[in-house]
Design a protein around this motif. Structure first.
Motif, PDB file in Angstrom:
ATOM      1  N   ASN A   1       0.820  -1.221   0.000  1.00 24.71           N
ATOM      2  CA  ASN A   1       0.000   0.000   0.000  1.00 24.71           C
ATOM      3  C   ASN A   1       0.851   1.268   0.000  1.00 24.71           C
ATOM      4  OD1 ASN A   1      -2.405  -1.551   0.090  1.00 24.71           O
ATOM      5  ND2 ASN A   1      -2.148  -1.776   2.300  1.00 24.71           N
ATOM      6  N   GLY A   2       1.983   1.221  -0.685  1.00 26.44           N
ATOM      7  CA  GLY A   2       2.829   2.400  -0.830  1.00 26.44           C
ATOM      8  C   GLY A   2       3.695   2.731   0.362  1.00 26.44           C
ATOM      9  N   THR A   3       3.788   1.828   1.348  1.00 24.58           N
ATOM     10  CA  THR A   3       4.654   2.085   2.500  1.00 24.58           C
ATOM     11  C   THR A   3       5.503   0.868   2.835  1.00 24.58           C
ATOM     12  OG1 THR A   3       2.963   1.433   4.117  1.00 24.58           O
ATOM     13  CG2 THR A   3       3.101   3.782   3.569  1.00 24.58           C
ATOM     14  N   ILE A   4       6.608   1.136   3.515  1.00 23.50           N
ATOM     15  CA  ILE A   4       7.496   0.110   4.054  1.00 23.50           C
ATOM     16  C   ILE A   4       7.101  -0.013   5.521  1.00 23.50           C
ATOM     17  CG2 ILE A   4       9.893  -0.519   4.500  1.00 23.50           C
ATOM     18  CD1 ILE A   4      10.549   1.662   2.255  1.00 23.50           C
ATOM     19  N   ASN A   5       6.778  -1.218   5.961  1.00 25.38           N
ATOM     20  CA  ASN A   5       6.123  -1.403   7.253  1.00 25.38           C
ATOM     21  C   ASN A   5       6.970  -2.199   8.248  1.00 25.38           C
ATOM     22  OD1 ASN A   5       3.636  -0.273   6.052  1.00 25.38           O
ATOM     23  ND2 ASN A   5       3.762  -2.130   4.839  1.00 25.38           N
ATOM     24  N   CYS A   6       7.063  -1.645   9.463  1.00 21.50           N
ATOM     25  CA  CYS A   6       7.777  -2.319  10.537  1.00 21.50           C
ATOM     26  C   CYS A   6       6.758  -2.986  11.461  1.00 21.50           C
ATOM     27  CB  CYS A   6       8.619  -1.325  11.329  1.00 21.50           C
ATOM     28  SG  CYS A   6       9.534  -2.131  12.661  1.00 21.50           S
ATOM     29  N   PRO A   7       6.927  -4.277  11.732  1.00 20.10           N
ATOM     30  CA  PRO A   7       5.958  -4.995  12.549  1.00 20.10           C
ATOM     31  C   PRO A   7       6.081  -4.738  14.058  1.00 20.10           C
ATOM     32  CG  PRO A   7       7.746  -6.458  11.989  1.00 20.10           C
ATOM     33  CD  PRO A   7       8.005  -5.154  11.260  1.00 20.10           C
ATOM     34  N   CYS A   8       7.185  -4.197  14.515  1.00 22.18           N
ATOM     35  CA  CYS A   8       7.416  -4.079  15.956  1.00 22.18           C
ATOM     36  C   CYS A   8       6.515  -3.056  16.635  1.00 22.18           C
ATOM     37  CB  CYS A   8       8.879  -3.766  16.227  1.00 22.18           C
ATOM     38  SG  CYS A   8       9.972  -5.134  15.792  1.00 22.18           S
ATOM     39  N   HIS A   9       6.477  -1.854  16.111  1.00 20.73           N
ATOM     40  CA  HIS A   9       5.716  -0.798  16.768  1.00 20.73           C
ATOM     41  C   HIS A   9       4.848  -0.016  15.787  1.00 20.73           C
ATOM     42  CE1 HIS A   9       9.224  -1.472  19.478  1.00 20.73           C
ATOM     43  NE2 HIS A   9       8.221  -1.677  20.290  1.00 20.73           N
ATOM     44  N   GLY A  10       4.742  -0.497  14.545  1.00 18.86           N
ATOM     45  CA  GLY A  10       3.834   0.118  13.583  1.00 18.86           C
ATOM     46  C   GLY A  10       4.393   1.266  12.768  1.00 18.86           C
ATOM     47  N   SER A  11       5.689   1.512  12.823  1.00 18.77           N
ATOM     48  CA  SER A  11       6.254   2.579  11.997  1.00 18.77           C
ATOM     49  C   SER A  11       6.050   2.253  10.527  1.00 18.77           C
ATOM     50  CB  SER A  11       7.750   2.755  12.276  1.00 18.77           C
ATOM     51  OG  SER A  11       7.958   3.277  13.564  1.00 18.77           O
ATOM     52  N   LYS A  12       5.810   3.303   9.744  1.00 16.14           N
ATOM     53  CA  LYS A  12       5.658   3.162   8.296  1.00 16.14           C
ATOM     54  C   LYS A  12       6.524   4.214   7.631  1.00 16.14           C
ATOM     55  CE  LYS A  12       0.914   1.427   8.455  1.00 16.14           C
ATOM     56  NZ  LYS A  12       1.038   0.132   7.856  1.00 16.14           N
ATOM     57  N   TYR A  13       7.117   3.814   6.522  1.00 18.43           N
ATOM     58  CA  TYR A  13       7.992   4.704   5.775  1.00 18.43           C
ATOM     59  C   TYR A  13       7.483   4.816   4.342  1.00 18.43           C
ATOM     60  CZ  TYR A  13      11.179   3.689   9.636  1.00 18.43           C
ATOM     61  OH  TYR A  13      11.735   3.550  10.876  1.00 18.43           O
ATOM     62  N   LYS A  14       7.661   5.990   3.752  1.00 23.05           N
ATOM     63  CA  LYS A  14       7.340   6.177   2.339  1.00 23.05           C
ATOM     64  C   LYS A  14       8.382   5.437   1.512  1.00 23.05           C
ATOM     65  CE  LYS A  14       5.329  10.678   3.290  1.00 23.05           C
ATOM     66  NZ  LYS A  14       5.491  12.120   3.146  1.00 23.05           N
ATOM     67  N   LEU A  15       8.123   5.286   0.228  1.00 25.98           N
ATOM     68  CA  LEU A  15       9.019   4.524  -0.642  1.00 25.98           C
ATOM     69  C   LEU A  15      10.385   5.181  -0.828  1.00 25.98           C
ATOM     70  CD1 LEU A  15       6.469   3.270  -3.310  1.00 25.98           C
ATOM     71  CD2 LEU A  15       7.297   2.097  -1.259  1.00 25.98           C
ATOM     72  N   ASP A  16      10.521   6.461  -0.445  1.00 24.72           N
ATOM     73  CA  ASP A  16      11.826   7.115  -0.486  1.00 24.72           C
ATOM     74  C   ASP A  16      12.564   6.983   0.846  1.00 24.72           C
ATOM     75  OD1 ASP A  16      10.468   8.869   1.194  1.00 24.72           O
ATOM     76  OD2 ASP A  16      10.774  10.630  -0.079  1.00 24.72           O
ATOM     77  N   GLY A  17      11.936   6.310   1.840  1.00 23.10           N
ATOM     78  CA  GLY A  17      12.549   6.076   3.137  1.00 23.10           C
ATOM     79  C   GLY A  17      12.133   7.066   4.204  1.00 23.10           C
ATOM     80  N   SER A  18      11.472   8.153   3.827  1.00 21.03           N
ATOM     81  CA  SER A  18      11.040   9.134   4.831  1.00 21.03           C
ATOM     82  C   SER A  18       9.891   8.558   5.662  1.00 21.03           C
ATOM     83  CB  SER A  18      10.631  10.453   4.166  1.00 21.03           C
ATOM     84  OG  SER A  18       9.521  10.253   3.310  1.00 21.03           O
ATOM     85  N   VAL A  19       9.722   9.087   6.869  1.00 25.31           N
ATOM     86  CA  VAL A  19       8.707   8.576   7.786  1.00 25.31           C
ATOM     87  C   VAL A  19       7.320   8.981   7.302  1.00 25.31           C
ATOM     88  CG1 VAL A  19       7.833   8.643  10.158  1.00 25.31           C
ATOM     89  CG2 VAL A  19      10.296   8.642   9.734  1.00 25.31           C
ATOM     90  N   SER A  20       6.433   7.999   7.221  1.00 28.05           N
ATOM     91  CA  SER A  20       5.036   8.234   6.894  1.00 28.05           C
ATOM     92  C   SER A  20       4.192   8.242   8.163  1.00 28.05           C
ATOM     93  CB  SER A  20       4.544   7.145   5.936  1.00 28.05           C
ATOM     94  OG  SER A  20       3.160   7.240   5.726  1.00 28.05           O
ATOM     95  N   ASN A  21       4.523   7.337   9.096  1.00 27.15           N
ATOM     96  CA  ASN A  21       3.771   7.194  10.339  1.00 27.15           C
ATOM     97  C   ASN A  21       4.711   6.671  11.420  1.00 27.15           C
ATOM     98  OD1 ASN A  21       1.258   7.089  11.841  1.00 27.15           O
ATOM     99  ND2 ASN A  21       1.433   4.873  11.717  1.00 27.15           N
ATOM    100  N   GLY A  22       4.743   7.341  12.577  1.00 28.36           N
ATOM    101  CA  GLY A  22       5.626   6.960  13.682  1.00 28.36           C
ATOM    102  C   GLY A  22       5.167   5.716  14.385  1.00 28.36           C
ATOM    103  N   PRO A  23       5.944   5.336  15.382  1.00 24.80           N
ATOM    104  CA  PRO A  23       6.755   6.162  16.265  1.00 24.80           C
ATOM    105  C   PRO A  23       8.140   6.538  15.735  1.00 24.80           C
ATOM    106  CG  PRO A  23       6.765   3.921  17.083  1.00 24.80           C
ATOM    107  CD  PRO A  23       5.831   3.971  15.910  1.00 24.80           C
ATOM    108  N   ALA A  24       8.600   5.993  14.632  1.00 28.17           N
ATOM    109  CA  ALA A  24       9.904   6.384  14.093  1.00 28.17           C
ATOM    110  C   ALA A  24       9.862   7.874  13.761  1.00 28.17           C
ATOM    111  CB  ALA A  24      10.238   5.567  12.852  1.00 28.17           C
TER     112      ALA A  24
END
Length: 149
Positions: free
Chosen positions: A107-130
């Motif tokens: 869905n256009g994001t890189i997703n971390c399973p640990c705490h829900g951080s999401k990154y845009k395809l350029d690596g910038s943060v889309s959704n924290g906690p990152a």
């Protein structure tokens, strides 16, 4: 106690055990010294798919056709995305929040399973906690493959 008697304490038994492990490791190392390496060469280039000078097909991260526009793939410690057609981005797969490995690109994001951080395809943060972007990794296209470097 006489001079002929041996006293075994926990410390002497542990020390003796450690010495045995070190001796076994040394013997193993000596047993292979001078022997020819018979392991096959890693990732030989497939026939009919020549690599560019200085590159072997075996070090490819992914085929360009396997990386969807608006998506990406995770290969080991690297995320490769294609935000727009023909543009490939290399990123670290280590989340900047707590060091977990990102698990998916969807869905256009890189997703971390640990705490829900999401990154845009350029690596910038889309959704924290990152709060910091994924680290960039240099990639380039060689033929039909994306390779490190």
């Amino acid at each position: 106690m006489t001079n002929d008697e041996s006293v075994f304490t926990r410390r002497t038994v542990v020390a003796a055990g450690a010495g045995t492990v070190v001796a076994a490791a040394a013997l193993t190392a000596c047993a292979t010294y001078g022997k020819e390496n018979t392991a096959p060469a890693p990732n030989p280039a497939p026939a009919g798919n020549p690599a560019a000078p200085g590159q072997t097909a075996g070090n490819a991260l992914a085929k360009t056709a396997d990386i969807p526009v608006g998506g990406g793939v995770i290969v080991g410690d690297t995320v490769v995305t294609q935000p727009t057609a023909g543009t490939f981005v290399g990123l670290s797969a280590t989340c900047t929040h707590a060091g977990c490995t990102v698990a998916s690109v969807s869905n256009g994001t890189i997703n971390c399973p640990c705490h829900g951080s999401k990154y845009k395809l350029d690596g910038s943060v889309s959704n924290g906690p990152a709060t910091r972007a994924l680290a960039a990794k240099t990639v380039r296209v060689v033929g039909d493959s994306v390779v490190p470097g």
